[in-house]
Design a protein around this motif. Structure first.
Motif, PDB file in Angstrom:
ATOM      1  N   MET A   1       0.818  -1.190   0.000  1.00  0.00           N
ATOM      2  CA  MET A   1       0.000   0.000   0.000  1.00  0.00           C
ATOM      3  C   MET A   1       0.866   1.260   0.000  1.00  0.00           C
ATOM      4  SD  MET A   1      -3.023  -0.102  -0.591  1.00  0.00           S
ATOM      5  CE  MET A   1      -4.623   0.445  -0.227  1.00  0.00           C
ATOM      6  N   GLU A   2       2.026   1.201   0.632  1.00  0.00           N
ATOM      7  CA  GLU A   2       2.909   2.364   0.707  1.00  0.00           C
ATOM      8  C   GLU A   2       3.371   2.781  -0.684  1.00  0.00           C
ATOM      9  OE1 GLU A   2       7.199   3.448   2.546  1.00  0.00           O
ATOM     10  OE2 GLU A   2       5.817   2.340   3.837  1.00  0.00           O
ATOM     11  N   GLN A   3       3.602   1.794  -1.549  1.00  0.00           N
ATOM     12  CA  GLN A   3       4.029   2.104  -2.912  1.00  0.00           C
ATOM     13  C   GLN A   3       2.937   2.887  -3.640  1.00  0.00           C
ATOM     14  OE1 GLN A   3       4.999  -1.202  -5.464  1.00  0.00           O
ATOM     15  NE2 GLN A   3       5.620   0.130  -7.120  1.00  0.00           N
ATOM     16  N   ASP A   4       1.683   2.515  -3.408  1.00  0.00           N
ATOM     17  CA  ASP A   4       0.576   3.231  -4.047  1.00  0.00           C
ATOM     18  C   ASP A   4       0.568   4.706  -3.647  1.00  0.00           C
ATOM     19  OD1 ASP A   4      -0.125   0.871  -5.227  1.00  0.00           O
ATOM     20  OD2 ASP A   4      -1.978   0.588  -4.094  1.00  0.00           O
ATOM     21  N   SER A   5       0.847   4.973  -2.378  1.00  0.00           N
ATOM     22  CA  SER A   5       0.856   6.375  -1.933  1.00  0.00           C
ATOM     23  C   SER A   5       2.066   7.114  -2.516  1.00  0.00           C
ATOM     24  CB  SER A   5       0.839   6.472  -0.404  1.00  0.00           C
ATOM     25  OG  SER A   5       1.987   5.861   0.145  1.00  0.00           O
ATOM     26  N   GLU A   6       3.206   6.422  -2.639  1.00  0.00           N
ATOM     27  CA  GLU A   6       4.387   7.037  -3.268  1.00  0.00           C
ATOM     28  C   GLU A   6       4.083   7.358  -4.732  1.00  0.00           C
ATOM     29  OE1 GLU A   6       7.430   7.983  -2.218  1.00  0.00           O
ATOM     30  OE2 GLU A   6       7.409   7.144  -0.204  1.00  0.00           O
ATOM     31  N   ILE A   7       3.405   6.448  -5.405  1.00  0.00           N
ATOM     32  CA  ILE A   7       3.057   6.667  -6.812  1.00  0.00           C
ATOM     33  C   ILE A   7       2.110   7.852  -6.938  1.00  0.00           C
ATOM     34  CG2 ILE A   7       1.854   5.679  -8.806  1.00  0.00           C
ATOM     35  CD1 ILE A   7       3.076   2.964  -7.962  1.00  0.00           C
ATOM     36  N   LYS A   8       1.149   7.927  -6.030  1.00  0.00           N
ATOM     37  CA  LYS A   8       0.202   9.045  -6.059  1.00  0.00           C
ATOM     38  C   LYS A   8       0.936  10.371  -5.863  1.00  0.00           C
ATOM     39  CE  LYS A   8      -4.229   8.786  -4.641  1.00  0.00           C
ATOM     40  NZ  LYS A   8      -5.336   8.585  -3.702  1.00  0.00           N
ATOM     41  N   LEU A   9       1.868  10.400  -4.911  1.00  0.00           N
ATOM     42  CA  LEU A   9       2.660  11.618  -4.678  1.00  0.00           C
ATOM     43  C   LEU A   9       3.509  11.956  -5.908  1.00  0.00           C
ATOM     44  CD1 LEU A   9       3.909  11.026  -1.007  1.00  0.00           C
ATOM     45  CD2 LEU A   9       2.347  12.831  -1.785  1.00  0.00           C
ATOM     46  N   ALA A  10       4.147  10.929  -6.487  1.00  0.00           N
ATOM     47  CA  ALA A  10       4.995  11.138  -7.657  1.00  0.00           C
ATOM     48  C   ALA A  10       4.175  11.643  -8.842  1.00  0.00           C
ATOM     49  CB  ALA A  10       5.726   9.846  -8.018  1.00  0.00           C
ATOM     50  N   LYS A  11       2.976  11.107  -9.016  1.00  0.00           N
ATOM     51  CA  LYS A  11       2.088  11.561 -10.093  1.00  0.00           C
ATOM     52  C   LYS A  11       1.748  13.041  -9.941  1.00  0.00           C
ATOM     53  CE  LYS A  11      -0.613   7.777 -11.921  1.00  0.00           C
ATOM     54  NZ  LYS A  11      -1.958   7.236 -12.059  1.00  0.00           N
ATOM     55  N   ASN A  12       1.701  13.483  -8.691  1.00  0.00           N
ATOM     56  CA  ASN A  12       1.393  14.892  -8.405  1.00  0.00           C
ATOM     57  C   ASN A  12       2.639  15.782  -8.435  1.00  0.00           C
ATOM     58  OD1 ASN A  12      -1.384  14.496  -8.152  1.00  0.00           O
ATOM     59  ND2 ASN A  12      -1.172  13.874  -6.011  1.00  0.00           N
ATOM     60  N   GLY A  13       3.758  15.217  -8.914  1.00  0.00           N
ATOM     61  CA  GLY A  13       4.957  16.033  -9.097  1.00  0.00           C
ATOM     62  C   GLY A  13       5.975  15.976  -7.974  1.00  0.00           C
ATOM     63  N   ASN A  14       5.805  15.083  -7.012  1.00  0.00           N
ATOM     64  CA  ASN A  14       6.758  14.977  -5.914  1.00  0.00           C
ATOM     65  C   ASN A  14       7.988  14.190  -6.390  1.00  0.00           C
ATOM     66  OD1 ASN A  14       8.168  14.009  -3.584  1.00  0.00           O
ATOM     67  ND2 ASN A  14       6.362  14.459  -2.340  1.00  0.00           N
ATOM     68  N   HIS A  15       9.095  14.919  -6.589  1.00  0.00           N
ATOM     69  CA  HIS A  15      10.323  14.303  -7.106  1.00  0.00           C
ATOM     70  C   HIS A  15      10.898  13.258  -6.150  1.00  0.00           C
ATOM     71  CE1 HIS A  15      10.264  17.302 -10.226  1.00  0.00           C
ATOM     72  NE2 HIS A  15      10.307  18.288  -9.340  1.00  0.00           N
ATOM     73  N   GLU A  16      10.829  13.561  -4.871  1.00  0.00           N
ATOM     74  CA  GLU A  16      11.381  12.643  -3.870  1.00  0.00           C
ATOM     75  C   GLU A  16      10.619  11.313  -3.852  1.00  0.00           C
ATOM     76  OE1 GLU A  16      12.184  12.688   0.884  1.00  0.00           O
ATOM     77  OE2 GLU A  16      12.571  14.548  -0.223  1.00  0.00           O
ATOM     78  N   ALA A  17       9.316  11.372  -4.024  1.00  0.00           N
ATOM     79  CA  ALA A  17       8.505  10.151  -4.065  1.00  0.00           C
ATOM     80  C   ALA A  17       8.907   9.297  -5.270  1.00  0.00           C
ATOM     81  CB  ALA A  17       7.023  10.496  -4.125  1.00  0.00           C
ATOM     82  N   PHE A  18       9.150   9.959  -6.402  1.00  0.00           N
ATOM     83  CA  PHE A  18       9.574   9.219  -7.598  1.00  0.00           C
ATOM     84  C   PHE A  18      10.929   8.553  -7.372  1.00  0.00           C
ATOM     85  CE2 PHE A  18      11.547   8.844 -11.811  1.00  0.00           C
ATOM     86  CZ  PHE A  18      10.595   8.051 -12.439  1.00  0.00           C
ATOM     87  N   ILE A  19      11.838   9.277  -6.754  1.00  0.00           N
ATOM     88  CA  ILE A  19      13.163   8.715  -6.443  1.00  0.00           C
ATOM     89  C   ILE A  19      13.021   7.518  -5.509  1.00  0.00           C
ATOM     90  CG2 ILE A  19      15.351   9.180  -5.241  1.00  0.00           C
ATOM     91  CD1 ILE A  19      15.108  12.082  -6.392  1.00  0.00           C
TER      92      ILE A  19
ATOM     93  N   ALA B   1      14.985   5.394 -19.660  1.00  0.00           N
ATOM     94  CA  ALA B   1      13.790   4.734 -19.124  1.00  0.00           C
ATOM     95  C   ALA B   1      13.245   5.494 -17.913  1.00  0.00           C
ATOM     96  CB  ALA B   1      14.108   3.291 -18.748  1.00  0.00           C
ATOM     97  N   ILE B   2      14.125   5.920 -17.039  1.00  0.00           N
ATOM     98  CA  ILE B   2      13.692   6.660 -15.846  1.00  0.00           C
ATOM     99  C   ILE B   2      13.080   8.001 -16.245  1.00  0.00           C
ATOM    100  CG2 ILE B   2      14.531   7.850 -13.775  1.00  0.00           C
ATOM    101  CD1 ILE B   2      16.518   5.453 -13.457  1.00  0.00           C
ATOM    102  N   LEU B   3      13.703   8.674 -17.204  1.00  0.00           N
ATOM    103  CA  LEU B   3      13.174   9.952 -17.669  1.00  0.00           C
ATOM    104  C   LEU B   3      11.800   9.778 -18.314  1.00  0.00           C
ATOM    105  CD1 LEU B   3      13.659  12.977 -18.112  1.00  0.00           C
ATOM    106  CD2 LEU B   3      14.758  12.400 -20.276  1.00  0.00           C
ATOM    107  N   LYS B   4      11.674   8.762 -19.163  1.00  0.00           N
ATOM    108  CA  LYS B   4      10.379   8.509 -19.807  1.00  0.00           C
ATOM    109  C   LYS B   4       9.323   8.108 -18.781  1.00  0.00           C
ATOM    110  CE  LYS B   4      11.876   7.575 -24.452  1.00  0.00           C
ATOM    111  NZ  LYS B   4      11.979   6.658 -25.568  1.00  0.00           N
ATOM    112  N   ALA B   5       9.720   7.321 -17.802  1.00  0.00           N
ATOM    113  CA  ALA B   5       8.777   6.915 -16.757  1.00  0.00           C
ATOM    114  C   ALA B   5       8.302   8.137 -15.974  1.00  0.00           C
ATOM    115  CB  ALA B   5       9.419   5.893 -15.827  1.00  0.00           C
ATOM    116  N   TYR B   6       9.225   9.014 -15.652  1.00  0.00           N
ATOM    117  CA  TYR B   6       8.859  10.220 -14.899  1.00  0.00           C
ATOM    118  C   TYR B   6       7.874  11.077 -15.691  1.00  0.00           C
ATOM    119  CZ  TYR B   6       9.146  14.510 -12.228  1.00  0.00           C
ATOM    120  OH  TYR B   6       8.819  15.613 -11.485  1.00  0.00           O
TER     121      TYR B   6
END
Length: 175
Positions: free
Chosen positions: A1-19, A50-55
């Motif tokens: 479940m924690e990964q889902d919240s990290e993904i949600k944060l990353a989708k909203n532009g949180n760079h640290e969550a994506f990292i 790949a990381i850039l495209k994923a981001y």
């Protein structure tokens, strides 16, 4: 479940969550890239792209539970792009040799070299299944194929490899 919240944060532009999502997968990404590309510089390029495209395309990820599979699919596509680019180039230093060299039947062929001569999808399936020990179901998800298609391509690739290696071995005996 924690990964889902990290993904949600990353989708909203949180760079640290994506990292935080990428960091634990870096070693697996490198391992897959190395198996496909063999050269460290190419692996680094494929991973970076790949990381850039994923981001950039993270907002298009519909199911957060498939993040890892989605990321690996992007990586595999980047690896295959590098292989296509590399195979269409002739080094300038070897230009004269490339024009006049005929295939030499005495050149030894090994299994890994034969694998790299397979068509893109078959090569990727062989590498992921045999060199990286990934299950067929996971490979099917990564390549967006059904498991039956992966099994069929794997079988065809094994037959092709067997024929190539058998024909080459017979050629060595006749020399």
């Amino acid at each position: 479940m924690e990964q889902d919240s990290e993904i949600k944060l990353a989708k909203n532009g949180n760079h640290e969550a994506f990292i935080n999502l990428i960091k634990p997968l870096e070693l697996q990404m490198y391992s897959i890239a190395k198996a496909i590309l063999r050269h460290d510089e190419d692996c680094a390029d494929a991973m970076q792209e790949a990381i850039l495209k994923a981001y950039k395309s993270l907002p298009s990820l519909r199911q957060p539970s498939f993040f890892k599979t989605w990321l690996f699919r992007i990586l595999i596509n980047e690896c295959n792009t590098i292989i296509r680019r590399r195979s269409s180039m002739i080094p300038l230093l070897n230009l004269d040799e490339a024009q006049y060299d005929a295939p030499n039947p005495e050149v030894r062929i090994d299994l890994r070299e034969a694998v790299y001569r397979l068509k893109e999808v078959s090569r990727t399936i062989i590498i992921l299944h045999y060199f990286r020990d990934l299950p067929l179901r996971q490979i099917a998800e990564m390549l967006d194929l059904n498991e039956g298609a992966v099994k069929t391509r794997l079988h065809r690739a094994r037959v092709t490899l067997s024929e190539w290696l058998t024909n080459h071995k017979e050629g060595e005996v006749n020399v």
